[in-house]
Design a protein around this motif. Structure first.
Motif, short mmCIF file in Angstrom:
data_model
loop_
_atom_site.label_atom_id
_atom_site.label_comp_id
_atom_site.label_asym_id
_atom_site.label_seq_id
_atom_site.Cartn_x
_atom_site.Cartn_y
_atom_site.Cartn_z
N MET A 27 0.82 -1.21 0.00
CA MET A 27 0.00 0.00 0.00
C MET A 27 0.85 1.25 0.00
N THR A 28 1.59 1.44 1.09
CA THR A 28 2.42 2.63 1.13
C THR A 28 3.43 2.55 2.27
N LEU A 29 4.28 3.53 2.29
CA LEU A 29 5.24 3.69 3.36
C LEU A 29 4.71 4.80 4.25
N ASN A 30 4.68 4.56 5.54
CA ASN A 30 4.06 5.52 6.44
C ASN A 30 5.03 5.87 7.56
N GLY A 31 5.02 7.13 7.93
CA GLY A 31 5.85 7.56 9.05
C GLY A 31 5.01 8.18 10.14
N VAL A 32 5.31 7.85 11.38
CA VAL A 32 4.61 8.46 12.51
C VAL A 32 5.67 9.01 13.46
N ALA A 33 5.64 10.33 13.66
CA ALA A 33 6.61 10.93 14.56
C ALA A 33 6.22 10.60 15.99
N GLU A 40 8.58 6.38 13.79
CA GLU A 40 8.19 5.00 13.50
C GLU A 40 7.92 4.91 12.01
N GLN A 42 6.58 2.62 8.90
CA GLN A 42 5.78 1.42 8.66
C GLN A 42 5.70 1.13 7.17
N LEU A 44 3.29 -0.76 4.82
CA LEU A 44 1.94 -1.31 4.95
C LEU A 44 1.61 -2.22 3.77
N SER A 79 6.81 6.67 -2.61
CA SER A 79 6.56 6.82 -1.17
C SER A 79 7.84 7.19 -0.44
N GLU A 82 8.48 10.76 -0.81
CA GLU A 82 7.58 11.55 0.04
C GLU A 82 8.09 11.57 1.49
#
Lengths: 114, 366, 177
Positions: A27-33, A40, A42, A44, A79, A82
């Motif tokens: 799906m995508t690459l996700n970042g959570v500060a 973090e 992720q 997905l 991604s 981004e």
């Protein structure tokens, strides 16, 4: 959503072992500060048939360089670019400039900004 | 005179402002004697910073209306996907009637979006009359949306806990009538797209993607379904009653512009059938339930937008403002696949191929 | 002799540029050009070439990267020209105002003649706005020919424009056409 933690030095190998292009849809690459210094990241995935979602994640700080996984998943290129723009984290062979200027000092989604 | 031709790389830009583009995007095609060998893209013209604003400026109750402004064509899909995520975090229950009304609007939106894409493909292939005809037949559907929600494009129809309006028996009758008319028109268009020389033969084999390539580049939406992949998020959705209203996955083979057009046309027919089922079998009940609390935890929701899979990742920490809103839009994920398709095609076909992807750059850049 | 200003009234060519809008206003502009609302009955055509256009339709709150393009397109258009801002976010920034990559409205960069409100602006509003812009365009065309009326014909002195001779004639033609 199932979460699997990856060791930082084994990210590329683990994703290569996990990803099968006919079973998993990237799906995508996700970042959570998480806080001022740590992030973090992720990767997905969703299963084509059942829609089951799996997040492979790792926690890094902004000084580290994430490996490039576009040799396993070609569509991850965009991604990754981004991520570089939004968090100012380094990703191998991805450069800044998808949304922001190439020499911009801004990292919009970092914790300290909001 | 010598007849040896030396291949020279030539760079031709398309965009940022171009007659065949609705939105600013810049492609730089490297061509050798008309054939495209390499493509560079610049998609950042529409970047506004919605993700940042959603996790700093707006409260979680407002975000649903903000994310709708990411894209005017699939506004309702954005607000639905976000609302479903927040409702999961808040553990809210929505009545069956509200679910049906939400599905109705999403499908009406899909009908008009697909029709716009088809007309745009025709225009870029040089078939102006078909563009006009499709735009004209799209207007009654827009009229329905206005009758149900009060606005033609940005509805703000879905709120956390339900929907804002319901319609009376007279409007229901009008919906059934307009859907009947549109169905007849679409059946005519299917005939036209299959048999008319300039719409079928001209499009066949142009901009093709193989099923292997679709898996390789993670193609989604009509792009993947035109290659024969059974990829549709609506299949296993738990928060909208797609199974009850008669949803079927439409697939085609070939993966070219023609196959994409046919997928869109048959999907319109399927959407019309679903809308009719919803209006005829609308359950009784309230349309809005009270929701209390603040979002806590993390969740991923997915929904099939007209262009493919839309994904929201939400993280809340029991505050009014969400900690993180990650939006993965369909066109954003298909850009690597698009670039792959362009390679090896004629430059003259580029605008038609581009229109057949139905790209939505305001989604892409957020 | 061509009387361009007379023809321009019935064949307005528009240039449409999306400067970061959500597409909502853009599809409404397309709907206007379609058969139901039919802006073409006023002679309005959508042309992608700035050098042949009389009217610039701008949608969107103007993002950081598109602001140069907006100014570029505006300067490439020949005079007389009219700028129409379509949609709430084009007028003031709307829901996007204050976001980090948004410049809050197009009138920071180029002069706007007609503002069309609405999110998204309905086709009826867009038609009204375009016709209002057409009136302004006629007015601007008249203003442009004023100096010519004032001086009538340029006089030359040894292949150079005779400025003193022209200055002496100012006001001579007042009242005559």
């Amino acid at each position: 959503m199932e979460k699997i933690k990856l060791e930082f030095d084994r990210i590329h190998a683990e994703i290569g072992k996990f990803y099968d292009k006919k079973t998993w849809h990237f799906m995508t690459l996700n970042g959570v500060a998480l806080d001022e210094n740590t992030l973090e990241v992720q990767w997905l995935f969703a299963k084509y048939e059942s829609g089951e979602i799996v997040a492979l994640y790792t926690v890094v700080d902004y000084g580290q360089t994430l490996p490039d996984i576009s040799d396993i998943i070609p569509s991850a290129v965009i991604s990754q670019r981004e991520m570089v723009d939004m968090f100012g984290i380094n990703v191998q062979s991805s450069e800044k400039g998808l949304y922001l200027d190439g020499d911009s000092k801004d990292h919009p989604l970092r914790k300290e900004r909001s | 005179m010598s007849t040896t031709t030396k291949a020279v790389d030539m760079q031709i830009p398309l965009g940022a402002q171009h007659i065949s583009l609705l939105e600013p995007v810049k492609f730089t095609f490297t061509t050798q004697n008309e054939k495209i060998v390499d493509v560079g893209s610049d998609v950042g013209f529409v970047h506004r910073g919605v993700e940042h604003a959603c996790s700093s400026k707006f409260e979680f109750k407002q975000v649903g209306f903000v994310v709708a402004r990411i894209c005017g064509l699939c506004a309702i899909t954005h607000s639905m996907c976000y609302t479903a995520g927040v409702e999961k975090l808040l553990d809210a229950q929505v009545t069956q009637k509200a679910k049906y009304l939400r599905t109705l609007l999403i499908e009406l939106d899909r009908i008009h979006s697909h029709m716009l894409c088809l007309s745009h493909t025709c225009e870029n292939a040089g078939f102006e009359a078909m563009f006009m005809s499709l735009m004209g037949d799209r207007e009654p559907v827009m009229g329905l949306q206005e009758a149900i929600t009060g606005n033609r494009v940005q509805f703000d129809y879905i709120t956390i806990g339900g929907v804002t309006r319901e319609f009376d028996a007279q409007t229901a009758q009008k919906i059934i009538q307009v859907l009947g008319q549109t169905q007849k028109k679409i059946e005519g268009y299917i005939e036209e797209f299959q048999n008319n020389w300039s719409l079928s033969k001209k499009f066949e084999g142009i901009g093709a993607l193989s099923p292997e390539g679709a898996y390789e580049y993670n193609a989604i939406g009509p792009l993947a379904r035109a290659c024969g992949l059974q990829v549709d998020v609506r299949n296993g959705l738990d928060y909208l009653p797609y199974k009850e209203v008669g949803f079927t996955t439409i697939t085609q083979t070939g993966g070219d512009i023609h196959a994409r057009n046919m997928v869109r046309l048959y999907e319109i027919l399927n959407s019309i059938k679903m809308c009719r089922n919803i209006v005829e079998g609308l359950p009784e009940g309230e349309i809005q339930t009270k929701v209390r609390g603040k979002p806590q935890g993390e969740v991923i929701t997915r929904l099939e937008a007209p262009r493919g899979e839309l994904m929201y990742y939400l993280k809340g920490e029991n505050k009014k403002v969400l900690d993180r809103v990650r939006i993965k839009t369909p066109t954003f994920a298909t850009i690597p696949a698009m670039i792959e398709i362009f390679k090896g095609q004629d430059y003259a076909d580029a605008p038609a191929i581009l229109a057949s992807f139905d790209p939505c750059l305001s989604c892409t850049a957020k | 002799m061509f009387k361009l200003k007379n023809f321009r009234k019935r064949s307005l060519w528009i240039l449409h540029y999306n400067a970061g809008s959500c597409n909502g206003c853009d599809i409404e502009i397309l709907a206007c050009l379609g058969p139901t609302y039919d802006l073409e009955r006023f002679g309005v055509l959508n042309r992608g070439n700035p050098k042949q256009s009389d009217m610039l339709l701008i949608t969107g709150p103007v993002t950081y990267r598109s602001r140069e393009r907006v100014v570029e397109l505006f300067t490439q258009m020949p005079e007389p020209k009219v700028v129409v801002a379509v949609g709430s976010c084009t007028c003031t920034g709307g829901v996007f105002s204050g976001m980090y990559n948004v410049e809050d409205g197009v009138d920071k960069y180029i002069p706007v003649d007609v503002y069309i409100p609405g999110c998204a602006a309905t086709p009826e509003y867009i038609i009204d706005g375009v016709l209002k812009g057409l009136e302004l365009l006629e007015h601007k065309s008249k203003e442009i020919v004023k100096p010519k009326k004032l001086f009538k014909k340029l006089s030359f002195h040894k292949d150079h424009i005779d400025r003193r001779g022209i200055a002496g004639k100012v006001g001579e033609n007042d009242g005559k056409d």
